[in-house]
Design a protein around this motif. Structure first.
Motif, mmCIF file in Angstrom:
data_model
loop_
_atom_site.group_PDB
_atom_site.id
_atom_site.type_symbol
_atom_site.label_atom_id
_atom_site.label_comp_id
_atom_site.label_asym_id
_atom_site.label_seq_id
_atom_site.Cartn_x
_atom_site.Cartn_y
_atom_site.Cartn_z
ATOM 1 N N LEU A 1 91.261 119.917 50.069
ATOM 2 C CA LEU A 1 91.704 119.199 48.885
ATOM 3 C C LEU A 1 90.498 118.747 48.065
ATOM 4 O O LEU A 1 90.445 118.933 46.846
ATOM 5 N N VAL A 2 89.507 118.166 48.759
ATOM 6 C CA VAL A 2 88.317 117.700 48.054
ATOM 7 C C VAL A 2 87.632 118.865 47.346
ATOM 8 O O VAL A 2 87.282 118.786 46.165
ATOM 9 N N MET A 3 87.484 119.978 48.057
ATOM 10 C CA MET A 3 86.782 121.107 47.458
ATOM 11 C C MET A 3 87.534 121.641 46.246
ATOM 12 O O MET A 3 86.942 121.997 45.225
ATOM 13 N N GLN A 4 88.852 121.684 46.360
ATOM 14 C CA GLN A 4 89.626 122.205 45.226
ATOM 15 C C GLN A 4 89.545 121.270 44.032
ATOM 16 O O GLN A 4 89.452 121.719 42.901
ATOM 17 N N THR A 5 89.580 119.961 44.329
ATOM 18 C CA THR A 5 89.485 118.991 43.241
ATOM 19 C C THR A 5 88.122 119.103 42.568
ATOM 20 O O THR A 5 87.992 119.036 41.348
ATOM 21 N N PHE A 6 87.096 119.305 43.395
ATOM 22 C CA PHE A 6 85.747 119.455 42.851
ATOM 23 C C PHE A 6 85.683 120.713 41.990
ATOM 24 O O PHE A 6 85.166 120.703 40.874
ATOM 25 N N LYS A 7 86.228 121.779 42.521
ATOM 26 C CA LYS A 7 86.215 123.047 41.800
ATOM 27 C C LYS A 7 86.968 122.920 40.477
ATOM 28 O O LYS A 7 86.566 123.486 39.457
ATOM 29 N N ALA A 8 88.055 122.142 40.500
ATOM 30 C CA ALA A 8 88.849 121.963 39.285
ATOM 31 C C ALA A 8 88.156 121.047 38.284
ATOM 32 O O ALA A 8 88.624 120.852 37.175
ATOM 33 N N GLY A 9 87.035 120.455 38.691
ATOM 34 C CA GLY A 9 86.279 119.616 37.766
ATOM 35 C C GLY A 9 86.713 118.162 37.765
ATOM 36 O O GLY A 9 86.267 117.374 36.937
ATOM 37 N N ASP A 10 87.581 117.770 38.709
ATOM 38 C CA ASP A 10 88.074 116.403 38.717
ATOM 39 C C ASP A 10 87.248 115.456 39.577
ATOM 40 O O ASP A 10 87.610 114.304 39.780
ATOM 41 N N ILE A 11 86.153 115.944 40.099
ATOM 42 C CA ILE A 11 85.207 115.090 40.814
ATOM 43 C C ILE A 11 83.852 115.308 40.151
ATOM 44 O O ILE A 11 83.482 116.457 39.870
ATOM 45 N N ASP A 12 83.121 114.212 39.887
ATOM 46 C CA ASP A 12 81.817 114.364 39.245
ATOM 47 C C ASP A 12 80.717 114.598 40.264
ATOM 48 O O ASP A 12 79.862 115.449 40.116
ATOM 49 N N LEU A 13 80.773 113.762 41.295
ATOM 50 C CA LEU A 13 79.676 113.758 42.257
ATOM 51 C C LEU A 13 80.248 113.970 43.651
ATOM 52 O O LEU A 13 81.070 113.182 44.119
ATOM 53 N N LEU A 14 79.819 115.031 44.291
ATOM 54 C CA LEU A 14 80.300 115.309 45.638
ATOM 55 C C LEU A 14 79.195 115.021 46.637
ATOM 56 O O LEU A 14 78.150 115.666 46.623
ATOM 57 N N VAL A 15 79.438 114.026 47.481
ATOM 58 C CA VAL A 15 78.475 113.708 48.531
ATOM 59 C C VAL A 15 78.876 114.514 49.754
ATOM 60 O O VAL A 15 80.046 114.521 50.135
ATOM 61 N N ALA A 16 77.911 115.202 50.345
ATOM 62 C CA ALA A 16 78.276 116.119 51.424
ATOM 63 C C ALA A 16 77.216 116.158 52.506
ATOM 64 O O ALA A 16 76.061 115.807 52.279
ATOM 65 N N THR A 17 77.608 116.597 53.671
ATOM 66 C CA THR A 17 76.636 116.908 54.713
ATOM 67 C C THR A 17 76.278 118.381 54.533
ATOM 68 O O THR A 17 76.748 119.030 53.595
ATOM 69 N N THR A 18 75.508 118.917 55.448
ATOM 70 C CA THR A 18 75.097 120.311 55.294
ATOM 71 C C THR A 18 76.256 121.280 55.531
ATOM 72 O O THR A 18 76.039 122.475 55.559
ATOM 73 N N VAL A 19 77.494 120.765 55.688
ATOM 74 C CA VAL A 19 78.632 121.693 55.811
ATOM 75 C C VAL A 19 78.739 122.591 54.591
ATOM 76 O O VAL A 19 79.320 123.665 54.664
ATOM 77 N N ILE A 20 78.200 122.134 53.460
ATOM 78 C CA ILE A 20 78.336 122.978 52.276
ATOM 79 C C ILE A 20 77.221 124.013 52.184
ATOM 80 O O ILE A 20 77.123 124.739 51.217
ATOM 81 N N GLU A 21 76.421 124.063 53.248
ATOM 82 C CA GLU A 21 75.273 124.963 53.228
ATOM 83 C C GLU A 21 75.630 126.409 52.882
ATOM 84 O O GLU A 21 74.987 127.039 52.064
ATOM 85 N N VAL A 22 76.637 126.937 53.542
ATOM 86 C CA VAL A 22 76.900 128.353 53.303
ATOM 87 C C VAL A 22 78.076 128.593 52.381
ATOM 88 O O VAL A 22 79.123 127.979 52.495
ATOM 89 N N GLY A 23 77.851 129.501 51.471
ATOM 90 C CA GLY A 23 78.956 130.109 50.743
ATOM 91 C C GLY A 23 79.697 129.344 49.675
ATOM 92 O O GLY A 23 80.283 129.959 48.804
ATOM 93 N N VAL A 24 79.695 128.007 49.731
ATOM 94 C CA VAL A 24 80.531 127.260 48.791
ATOM 95 C C VAL A 24 80.185 127.621 47.339
ATOM 96 O O VAL A 24 79.027 127.711 46.972
ATOM 97 N N ASP A 25 81.207 127.810 46.542
ATOM 98 C CA ASP A 25 80.998 128.377 45.213
ATOM 99 C C ASP A 25 81.718 127.586 44.126
ATOM 100 O O ASP A 25 82.914 127.708 43.941
ATOM 101 N N VAL A 26 80.990 126.734 43.431
ATOM 102 C CA VAL A 26 81.544 125.974 42.302
ATOM 103 C C VAL A 26 80.577 126.116 41.120
ATOM 104 O O VAL A 26 79.598 125.392 41.016
ATOM 105 N N PRO A 27 80.846 127.090 40.245
ATOM 106 C CA PRO A 27 79.871 127.432 39.197
ATOM 107 C C PRO A 27 79.480 126.278 38.262
ATOM 108 O O PRO A 27 78.367 126.270 37.751
#
Ligand code: ADP
Ligand code: MG
Length: 695
Positions: free
Chosen positions: A536-562
């Motif tokens: 849900l968080v990733m989709q909301t971020f991708k949709a542009g409804d989150i400004d700042l995403l705080v993350a651990t290194t889980v986003i290290e691989v592959g995540v794609d939000v242009p």
């Protein structure tokens, strides 16, 4: 000739080897006497000289001697005996958590004690915890050891001392007749290869006292390099055999419907790059053969590997087979699931999901649909490896971000699709750019395709390196970026490999940033969240409804939000270059100029400075990989345990690069001139432990 027999005899022929010991040795892969000789010391301890206590550093192992100035029992969290010793150059604390009354008397004030152990920094000074020790009688001279002490890899219930005795017995059987040289002259393409094997083995097990200790400890002694040469050769040849064996297996001919591929291409908002097109063609050519494809696709982050995989999947499914796409983290797998649904379902291909965090009912349903073939494409994590997962007719396995999976896992998944004598095709994708010499070792069983071109219109990421004292400015910068409708990642790292602490740190950072930036929408994603929440968080971020995403290194691989164009990495000095490069690859995916801030905590070591500077100066994954290799060594680069790279006994992929350079040719020569020696060579080095050969 008698001795030839001796080395191939069972270890039970040796003194001190009964059923129990034999069983333990077998766990180490040792059954014949010869296996003992190839069981090489992991390292050496130097008890040949006394070190001045004052010269001792933390993490240094050594022999010291001093007088006990103070001996006391400390209660604290755990009762312990502390002995303060001193030799005139410095002092040291010996700490014992377990001790007997007689030890208390022995370790009294005024006694002289000699001990061997590793110094660590304790609460007040350097300490050795449970060192080996010996009380030295006053006015008596006790000599130090004459030789370095080899330390063998061993297992529970088999002590170093017993091990050394066994090795002694094996060495007594060793000479040029009992252990033939397997390398003919034409195979010895490097000067170190000219040493005799027997001499080399004798030396590494029992190095002579006048050896250059440093060289030996660094595994740079010519005799060690001679063995490394042979070990690397054995590895190279065994990988070639794996590959040759695979080529004897059958695989389904995947000739699908080209209209289906065209349909995806039409639906995409972009044309493939030339590099993508070329690699797709290489793959299509492979899978249309009746031999299992074994191909690695290397492409820097953002080079567009996913669509290449999708093209292969479409081909497989439209040819009537099932396909699997596997990713190392749930987050990445979920993202692939979304992408594949978007791309493949319009073509009438059902896409299913298989991961760890599923309810039993969901899982049952998926498993059933996989085995009947109702699901044509399965996307998931390593949960796809499990025994209960059965496919109807698996034709293609795609493994994304291969560096997280080992060879064995790769083989396990391949076995899933095994028909009577048929295997699925395998496509392995990685963004870890591996220097050529290493790739030859790591992937000698694979063909390699490289996507050496990024999609057009990308602006390279600008990277700056800043101390965390500038945190305030950095937060302000985040604010500005978000006001310009750009999105930001804030990545938290931690020294410890503790996921829990890392998530905690991210939670704290998120709270703090939200307080500092009340007008922004701040969200958090970490590995301990439920997959639905993460998604849900990733989709909301991708949709542009989150400004700042705080993350651990889980986003290290592959995540794609242009639209994300700024990334802050806290404590960047704690991560390896390859990992930082991966992280940074999350930005710079759209049209706008992207930035990455590597924040570090002062003081930064020389090596740390060099690493961060390298990232600041280049975006080229291959340059970074080469630097990483120089600065950290290949274990770190590839993540030793996860690479599927064999653990070498003597060879060191970093310092033995010059040997690797000639290995391919040496293997050619070997197989050309002495093919009959291959089995003996492999047995010598890998013995029964080489499950790899069982393909
Ligand atoms: P990676 O190689 O890191 O896995 P991805 O497959 O995630 O890269 O692709 C990164 C981004 O680039 C995605 O948004 C993808 O849709 C886009 N992309 C892929 N190929 C092209 C292309 N030929 N032209 C433009 N954009 C592309
Ligand atoms: Mg990817």
């Amino acid at each position: 000739m008698v001795k030839t027999v001796a080395l191939s005899q069972s270890v039970t022929q040796l003194k001190g080897v009964g059923a129990k010991v034999a069983e333990r040795l077998e766990k180490l892969g040792i059954t014949q006497i010869q296996d003992l000789l190839f069981h090489l010391p992991l390292r050496y301890q130097d008890r040949t000289r006394l070190l001045p206590i004052g010269s001792l550093r933390a993490q240094q192992e050594g022999l010291v001697e001093g007088t006990i100035r103070l001996s006391q029992i400390k209660m604290g969290r755990r009762r312990s005996l502390l002995c303060h010793i001193d030799d005139g150059t410095g002092s040291l604390i010996l700490r014992f958590f377990h001790f007997s009354n007689s030890q208390l008397t022995q370790l009294a004030e005024g006694a002289r004690v000699r001990c061997f152990g590793e110094a660590r920094s304790g609460p007040s000074s350097l300490e050795m915890v449970h060192p080996e020790y010996q009380i030295i009688p006053v006015d008596k001279i006790v000599s130090v050891e004459a030789e370095l002490t080899p330390i063998y890899p061993t297992t529970d219930g088999l002590h170093q001392l017993s091990f050394r005795k066994l090795i002694d017995q094996a060495l007594a059987c060793l000479d040029n007749d009992s252990l033939p040289e397997l390398l003919s002259d034409s195979v010895r393409l490097h000067p170190v290869a000219h040493y005799s094997l027997v001499e080399a083995l004798q030396f590494v097990h029992r190095p002579s006292p006048d050896v250059n200790v440093q060289q030996l400890l660094e595994r740079q002694h010519p005799t060690q390099r001679r063995l490394a040469y042979e070990e690397l050769l054995a590895q190279q040849i065994s990988m070639r055999q794996v590959r040759a064996t695979m080529q004897h297996h059958a695989a389904p001919e995947l000739k699908g419907d080209s209209k289906q591929r065209q349909a995806l291409l039409k639906a995409l908002p972009f044309p493939l790059t030339n590099a993508q097109q070329r690699v797709v063609n290489e793959i299509l050519a492979d899978i249309s053969q009746q031999v299992p494809m074994q191909r690695l696709v290397q492409g820097d982050v953002g080079s567009g590997k996913t669509v290449v995989a999708a093209m292969a999947v479409i081909e497989a499914v439209s040819a009537g087979y099932q396909a699997v796409m596997m990713a190392p983290t749930e987050l990445l797998a979920e993202q692939h699931l979304q992408t594949f649904k978007l791309w493949l379902e319009p073509l009438g291909m059902t896409v299913g999901w298989c991961a760890g965090k599923q309810t039993a009912a969901q899982r049952r349903e998926v498993l059933a649909a996989l085995s009947t073939g109702d699901i044509r494409v399965a996307v998931g994590t390593h949960a796809l490896f499990q025994d209960e997962v059965v496919f109807n007719n698996l034709g293609l396995v795609v493994i994304d971000e291969q560096h997280r999976f080992g060879v064995h896992q790769r083989l396990a998944l391949r076995d899933k699709g095994r028909g009577s004598n048929s295997y699925p095709h395998q496509l392995v994708m990685t963004a870890t750019p591996i220097p050529r010499t290493l790739a030859m070792t790591a992937y000698a069983d694979l063909n390699v395709s490289v996507i050496d071109e990024l999609p057009p219109g990308r602006t390279p990421v600008t990277t700056v390196v800043l101390p965390d004292a500038r945190r305030g400015d950095i937060v302000e910068r985040v604010h500005l970026a978000c006001q310009e409708k750009r999105q930001v990642y804030w990545v938290c790292t931690l020294i410890e490999e503790s996921e829990h602490l890392q998530c905690q740190a991210a939670e704290d950072a998120a709270t703090e940033l939200q307080e500092a930036l009340p007008d922004l929408k701040v969200a958090l994603v970490h590995g301990r969240m439920k997959s639905a929440e993460k998604e849900l968080v990733m989709q909301t971020f991708k949709a542009g409804d989150i400004d700042l995403l705080v993350a651990t290194t889980v986003i290290e691989v592959g995540v794609d939000v242009p639209n994300a164009s700024l990334m802050i990495i806290e404590n960047a000095e704690r991560l390896g270059l390859a990992q930082l490069h991966q992280l940074r690859g999350r930005v710079g995916r759209g049209k706008v100029q992207s930035h990455c801030v590597l924040m570090y905590h002062s003081p930064l070591s020389k090596n740390g400075q060099a690493r961060l500077r390298c990232l600041r100066d280049t975006n080229d994954g291959f340059v970074i990989a080469q630097r990483d290799l120089e600065l950290r060594g290949p274990g770190e680069l590839l993540g030793t345990r996860q690479t599927g790279l064999p653990q070498f006994r003597v060879a060191n992929l970093e310092t033995d690069q010059d040997l690797l350079e000639v290995m391919s040719e040496a293997a050619d020569q070997f197989l050309h001139t002495t093919p009959d020696n291959a089995a003996a060579l492999i047995h010598r080095w890998f013995g029964q432990k080489l499950e790899l050969g069982q393909v």
